[in-house]
Design an enzyme around this catalytic site. Structure first.
Site, PDB file in Angstrom:
ATOM      1  N   ALA A  22      33.842  34.010 116.213  1.00  0.00           N
ATOM      2  CA  ALA A  22      32.826  33.028 116.605  1.00  0.00           C
ATOM      3  C   ALA A  22      32.827  31.783 115.716  1.00  0.00           C
ATOM      4  O   ALA A  22      32.472  30.695 116.164  1.00  0.00           O
ATOM      5  CB  ALA A  22      31.456  33.695 116.571  1.00  0.00           C
ATOM      6  N   PHE A  33      27.343  34.794 115.379  1.00  0.00           N
ATOM      7  CA  PHE A  33      26.388  35.893 115.394  1.00  0.00           C
ATOM      8  C   PHE A  33      25.716  36.117 114.051  1.00  0.00           C
ATOM      9  O   PHE A  33      24.556  36.440 113.971  1.00  0.00           O
ATOM     10  CB  PHE A  33      27.111  37.192 115.786  1.00  0.00           C
ATOM     11  CG  PHE A  33      27.245  37.371 117.273  1.00  0.00           C
ATOM     12  CD1 PHE A  33      26.902  36.365 118.153  1.00  0.00           C
ATOM     13  CD2 PHE A  33      27.714  38.578 117.784  1.00  0.00           C
ATOM     14  CE1 PHE A  33      27.035  36.542 119.519  1.00  0.00           C
ATOM     15  CE2 PHE A  33      27.849  38.766 119.147  1.00  0.00           C
ATOM     16  CZ  PHE A  33      27.507  37.744 120.015  1.00  0.00           C
ATOM     17  N   ARG A  34      26.521  35.975 112.986  1.00  0.00           N
ATOM     18  CA  ARG A  34      26.015  36.515 111.731  1.00  0.00           C
ATOM     19  C   ARG A  34      25.622  35.489 110.679  1.00  0.00           C
ATOM     20  O   ARG A  34      25.004  35.830 109.691  1.00  0.00           O
ATOM     21  CB  ARG A  34      27.021  37.505 111.153  1.00  0.00           C
ATOM     22  CG  ARG A  34      27.043  38.754 112.010  1.00  0.00           C
ATOM     23  CD  ARG A  34      28.122  39.726 111.641  1.00  0.00           C
ATOM     24  NE  ARG A  34      28.108  40.854 112.573  1.00  0.00           N
ATOM     25  CZ  ARG A  34      28.664  40.831 113.772  1.00  0.00           C
ATOM     26  NH1 ARG A  34      29.279  39.759 114.202  1.00  0.00           N
ATOM     27  NH2 ARG A  34      28.588  41.888 114.559  1.00  0.00           N
ATOM     28  N   HIS A 117      37.394  40.581 123.810  1.00  0.00           N
ATOM     29  CA  HIS A 117      36.004  40.884 124.179  1.00  0.00           C
ATOM     30  C   HIS A 117      35.652  40.318 125.561  1.00  0.00           C
ATOM     31  O   HIS A 117      34.478  40.181 125.899  1.00  0.00           O
ATOM     32  CB  HIS A 117      35.029  40.328 123.125  1.00  0.00           C
ATOM     33  CG  HIS A 117      35.045  41.127 121.852  1.00  0.00           C
ATOM     34  ND1 HIS A 117      34.439  40.722 120.694  1.00  0.00           N
ATOM     35  CD2 HIS A 117      35.607  42.330 121.560  1.00  0.00           C
ATOM     36  CE1 HIS A 117      34.628  41.626 119.741  1.00  0.00           C
ATOM     37  NE2 HIS A 117      35.340  42.609 120.247  1.00  0.00           N
ATOM     38  N   CYS A 128      30.962  48.165 143.096  1.00  0.00           N
ATOM     39  CA  CYS A 128      32.223  48.300 143.847  1.00  0.00           C
ATOM     40  C   CYS A 128      33.422  47.781 143.070  1.00  0.00           C
ATOM     41  O   CYS A 128      34.562  48.114 143.359  1.00  0.00           O
ATOM     42  CB  CYS A 128      32.140  47.595 145.206  1.00  0.00           C
ATOM     43  SG  CYS A 128      32.036  45.793 145.108  1.00  0.00           S
ATOM     44  N   CYS A 154      28.297  44.919 148.448  1.00  0.00           N
ATOM     45  CA  CYS A 154      27.652  46.235 148.332  1.00  0.00           C
ATOM     46  C   CYS A 154      26.266  46.188 147.702  1.00  0.00           C
ATOM     47  O   CYS A 154      25.607  47.213 147.577  1.00  0.00           O
ATOM     48  CB  CYS A 154      28.550  47.195 147.546  1.00  0.00           C
ATOM     49  SG  CYS A 154      28.518  46.878 145.783  1.00  0.00           S
ATOM     50  N   SER A 196      33.880  37.189 110.622  1.00  0.00           N
ATOM     51  CA  SER A 196      33.378  37.951 109.475  1.00  0.00           C
ATOM     52  C   SER A 196      34.173  39.244 109.303  1.00  0.00           C
ATOM     53  O   SER A 196      34.048  39.925 108.300  1.00  0.00           O
ATOM     54  CB  SER A 196      31.896  38.274 109.691  1.00  0.00           C
ATOM     55  OG  SER A 196      31.766  39.064 110.860  1.00  0.00           O
ATOM     56  N   ASN A 216      37.994  30.888 106.450  1.00  0.00           N
ATOM     57  CA  ASN A 216      36.591  31.140 106.817  1.00  0.00           C
ATOM     58  C   ASN A 216      35.693  30.388 105.836  1.00  0.00           C
ATOM     59  O   ASN A 216      36.112  30.112 104.710  1.00  0.00           O
ATOM     60  CB  ASN A 216      36.303  32.650 106.748  1.00  0.00           C
ATOM     61  CG  ASN A 216      35.209  33.074 107.704  1.00  0.00           C
ATOM     62  OD1 ASN A 216      35.309  32.815 108.904  1.00  0.00           O
ATOM     63  ND2 ASN A 216      34.164  33.696 107.192  1.00  0.00           N
TER      64      ASN A 216
HETATM   65  P1  NAD Z   1      30.670  36.527 113.191  1.00  0.00           P
HETATM   66  O1  NAD Z   1      29.454  35.761 113.583  1.00  0.00           O
HETATM   67  O2  NAD Z   1      30.489  37.913 112.725  1.00  0.00           O
HETATM   68  O3  NAD Z   1      31.407  35.748 112.017  1.00  0.00           O
HETATM   69  C1  NAD Z   1      31.653  34.386 112.091  1.00  0.00           C
HETATM   70  C2  NAD Z   1      32.229  33.982 110.736  1.00  0.00           C
HETATM   71  O4  NAD Z   1      32.658  32.635 110.818  1.00  0.00           O
HETATM   72  C3  NAD Z   1      31.183  34.044 109.608  1.00  0.00           C
HETATM   73  O5  NAD Z   1      31.783  34.655 108.478  1.00  0.00           O
HETATM   74  C4  NAD Z   1      30.871  32.572 109.330  1.00  0.00           C
HETATM   75  O6  NAD Z   1      30.558  32.357 107.965  1.00  0.00           O
HETATM   76  C5  NAD Z   1      32.163  31.905 109.710  1.00  0.00           C
HETATM   77  N1  NAD Z   1      32.029  30.540 110.194  1.00  0.00           N
HETATM   78  C6  NAD Z   1      31.027  29.972 110.916  1.00  0.00           C
HETATM   79  N2  NAD Z   1      31.318  28.703 111.205  1.00  0.00           N
HETATM   80  C7  NAD Z   1      32.521  28.440 110.647  1.00  0.00           C
HETATM   81  C8  NAD Z   1      33.361  27.301 110.611  1.00  0.00           C
HETATM   82  N3  NAD Z   1      33.017  26.162 111.198  1.00  0.00           N
HETATM   83  N4  NAD Z   1      34.533  27.384 109.944  1.00  0.00           N
HETATM   84  C9  NAD Z   1      34.906  28.536 109.312  1.00  0.00           C
HETATM   85  N5  NAD Z   1      34.138  29.649 109.322  1.00  0.00           N
HETATM   86  C10 NAD Z   1      32.980  29.602 110.008  1.00  0.00           C
HETATM   87  O7  NAD Z   1      31.683  36.422 114.365  1.00  0.00           O
HETATM   88  P2  NAD Z   1      32.831  37.408 114.813  1.00  0.00           P
HETATM   89  O8  NAD Z   1      33.550  37.960 113.643  1.00  0.00           O
HETATM   90  O9  NAD Z   1      33.586  36.688 115.858  1.00  0.00           O
HETATM   91  O10 NAD Z   1      32.086  38.624 115.506  1.00  0.00           O
HETATM   92  C11 NAD Z   1      31.012  38.364 116.358  1.00  0.00           C
HETATM   93  C12 NAD Z   1      31.111  38.809 117.805  1.00  0.00           C
HETATM   94  O11 NAD Z   1      30.349  37.855 118.514  1.00  0.00           O
HETATM   95  C13 NAD Z   1      32.450  38.764 118.433  1.00  0.00           C
HETATM   96  O12 NAD Z   1      32.580  39.990 119.024  1.00  0.00           O
HETATM   97  C14 NAD Z   1      32.380  37.688 119.531  1.00  0.00           C
HETATM   98  O13 NAD Z   1      32.765  38.278 120.761  1.00  0.00           O
HETATM   99  C15 NAD Z   1      30.932  37.376 119.691  1.00  0.00           C
HETATM  100  N6  NAD Z   1      30.564  35.948 119.743  1.00  0.00           N
HETATM  101  C16 NAD Z   1      31.342  35.049 120.411  1.00  0.00           C
HETATM  102  C17 NAD Z   1      30.997  33.711 120.426  1.00  0.00           C
HETATM  103  C18 NAD Z   1      31.904  32.748 121.160  1.00  0.00           C
HETATM  104  O14 NAD Z   1      32.517  33.118 122.148  1.00  0.00           O
HETATM  105  N7  NAD Z   1      32.010  31.494 120.700  1.00  0.00           N
HETATM  106  C19 NAD Z   1      29.856  33.265 119.760  1.00  0.00           C
HETATM  107  C20 NAD Z   1      29.060  34.205 119.121  1.00  0.00           C
HETATM  108  C21 NAD Z   1      29.439  35.552 119.103  1.00  0.00           C
END
Ligand code: NAD
Length: 433
Positions: A22, A33-34, A117, A128, A154, A196, A216
């Site tokens: 993300a 997300f985090r 994902h 269906c 359906c 993350s 990251n």
């Molecule tokens: P995560 O939120 O767990 O981790 C994101 C990481 O990226 C964090 O460590 C954060 O500090 C870092 N980060 C944020 N902005 C940044 C940037 N500009 N440059 C560098 N690092 C940056 O995300 P994850 O590991 O992908 O897991 C989360 C789940 O959420 C995944 O399964 C995903 O499917 C889903 N998700 C997807 C989206 C999307 O499609 N854009 C958005 C949110 C969540």
């Protein structure tokens, strides 16, 4: 610059895999997300975004989901997506595995992508499984008052083609695993960008690779396992990487590397063998002479790269960098054993393995092509690169890089393709050529 060391590794481990999360899309305005202020501080994922929620509380699912889907559908790729797309098309990086559902890698120009994902381009009936509608249609149904949105055929509930908490993994996940095993990625590198690395099973992928690099803006769960950690924003670091590559190309925009261009693998083999020798097998005379034979062949291959003066500067830079590494091993080896005679080395056999696995792997790039003529054209380009490689060894007199795509050759390749059904034995293909 932070990315310099990583760029040298990309030259040594050609076409590294990319794994994104993300974090790569936050600069496109999609929250992760985090991070603090991220989405899960506002919405409970199990209560609102699980399969359970979709069955038991569709109202809650779509009430929270639709604004998010709309935001994601409207998002534009940022510079990090665009640079990855360009570097993949030009063969500097390999496949992209993404946890994101936002399609921004496609919009940024990448074509070899595993969406482990799922994605939100479409939604499918949970009952269906036959009816699939565009996400725009699903949003319009909900906005028009259909809650939950239903399948025309359906009456089942339409579910976005994304993995929810409680779902099993999609086909792309199995495909990614198959390709990872197929490509013998234990010889390669994976670069994780904006994740993350806390979500399983995706965070086990890095263990399939020899090297792990992480880009990251904060610590990740696998920092202890990574050889390179570059802390910063994805856009900023990818921008630096691109700028450095252009600088190494004499300020010219990058062009695609030839398909069979693997000097880095040759140099990596030499340095790996040398590392094993110096750590374990000191005074093993037989091994020393084998390494010397490999060095001699490696130098011959790289120094005689066909028409290098006419090629983009970056190719010469990569070759020179690899020669420097090989030269270093040679100097240390000669200092260690001054009276060496060459015997048969490891490299010719290993090189054959590389060429075969590399070639098969590159077939993956063809996923982006629709017509047979496009596929054939790509195949010719790949063969040209490989013929170049064979050419060094003096076994074939074919001119590298300058192959003329005549109708006859295209026809011939068409036959070859049909006969081998894409899994082409390179030697047979070359004989048929
Ligand atoms: P995560 O939120 O767990 O981790 C994101 C990481 O990226 C964090 O460590 C954060 O500090 C870092 N980060 C944020 N902005 C940044 C940037 N500009 N440059 C560098 N690092 C940056 O995300 P994850 O590991 O992908 O897991 C989360 C789940 O959420 C995944 O399964 C995903 O499917 C889903 N998700 C997807 C989206 C999307 O499609 N854009 C958005 C949110 C969540």
């Amino acid at each position: 610059m932070k990315a310099d060391g990583l760029i040298n590794q990309v030259f040594l481990y050609p076409r590294p895999w990319i794994l994104t999360g993300a974090g790569i899309s936050t600069e496109s305005g999609i929250p992760d997300f985090r991070s603090s202020g991220g989405m899960w501080e506002k919405v409970d994922p199990i209560e609102n975004f699980s399969t359970w929620a979709l069955h038991n509380n569709p109202q809650g699912f779509f009430t929270h989901g639709i604004p998010m889907f709309e935001q994601v559908l409207a998002a534009k790729p940022n510079i990090a997506h665009e640079i990855i797309g360009e570097l993949q098309a030009k063969r500097f990086v390999g496949p992209v595995i993404t946890q994101n559902i936002d399609s921004l890698h496609q919009k940024g120009g990448a074509s070899w992508i595993y969406e482990v994902h799922g994605h939100i381009r479409t939604a499918t009936c949970m009952n269906c499984r036959k009816e699939t509608v565009s996400m725009e249609k699903l949003v319009a149904l909900v906005r028009g008052g259909e809650m939950p949105p239903k399948c025309d055929t359906c009456g089942g509930i339409l579910k976005p083609d994304v993995i929810l908490f409680g779902d099993s993994m999609p086909n792309d996940f199995q495909d990614a695993i198959r390709q990872i095993r197929y490509h013998e990625t234990t010889d390669n590198m994976i670069i994780v960008i904006g994740s993350s690395l806390t979500v399983s099973p995706i965070n086990t992928f890095p263990f399939e690779f020899e090297k792990l690099a992480i880009i990251n803006n904060s610590a990740t769960a696998l920092d202890n396992n990574a050889e390179f950690i570059i802390t910063g924003s994805a856009g900023e670091i990818m921008g630096q990487i691109k700028a450095k590559l252009v600088e190494l190309n004499g300020g010219q925009e990058l062009t695609a590397l030839p398909a069979g261009f693997v000097p880095g693998r040759i140099a990596a083999i030499i340095t790996d063998i040398w590392a094993v020798y110096t750590s374990k097998n000191k005074n093993n005379g037989d091994m020393v002479s084998k390494i010397m034979a490999d060095i001699t062949l490696a130098e011959k291959l790289l120094k005689n790269y066909p028409e290098i003066d006419k090629r983009p500067l970056i190719e010469k830079h990569i070759i020179d960098y690899c020669l420097t590494l090989i030269e270093k091993v040679k100097t240390e080896l000669l200092a260690d054993s001054p009276s060496l005679k060459s015997l048969n080395g490891y490299l010719p056999r290993t090189l054959d393995d590389i060429i075969n696995s590399h070639y098969e792997g590159l077939i993956g790039y063809m996923r982006q092509y629709n017509s047979l003529s496009e596929i054939i054209k790509e195949l010719v380009l790949q063969l040209v690169g490989l013929i170049g490689l064979y050419n060094y060894m003096g076994s074939l007199g074919v001119q590298a890089f300058d192959y003329n795509l005549t109708g006859e050759i295209l026809d011939k390749l068409g036959e070859v393709i049909k006969r081998y059904n894409f899994v082409i034995d390179i030697e047979k293909a070359l004989k048929d050529f």
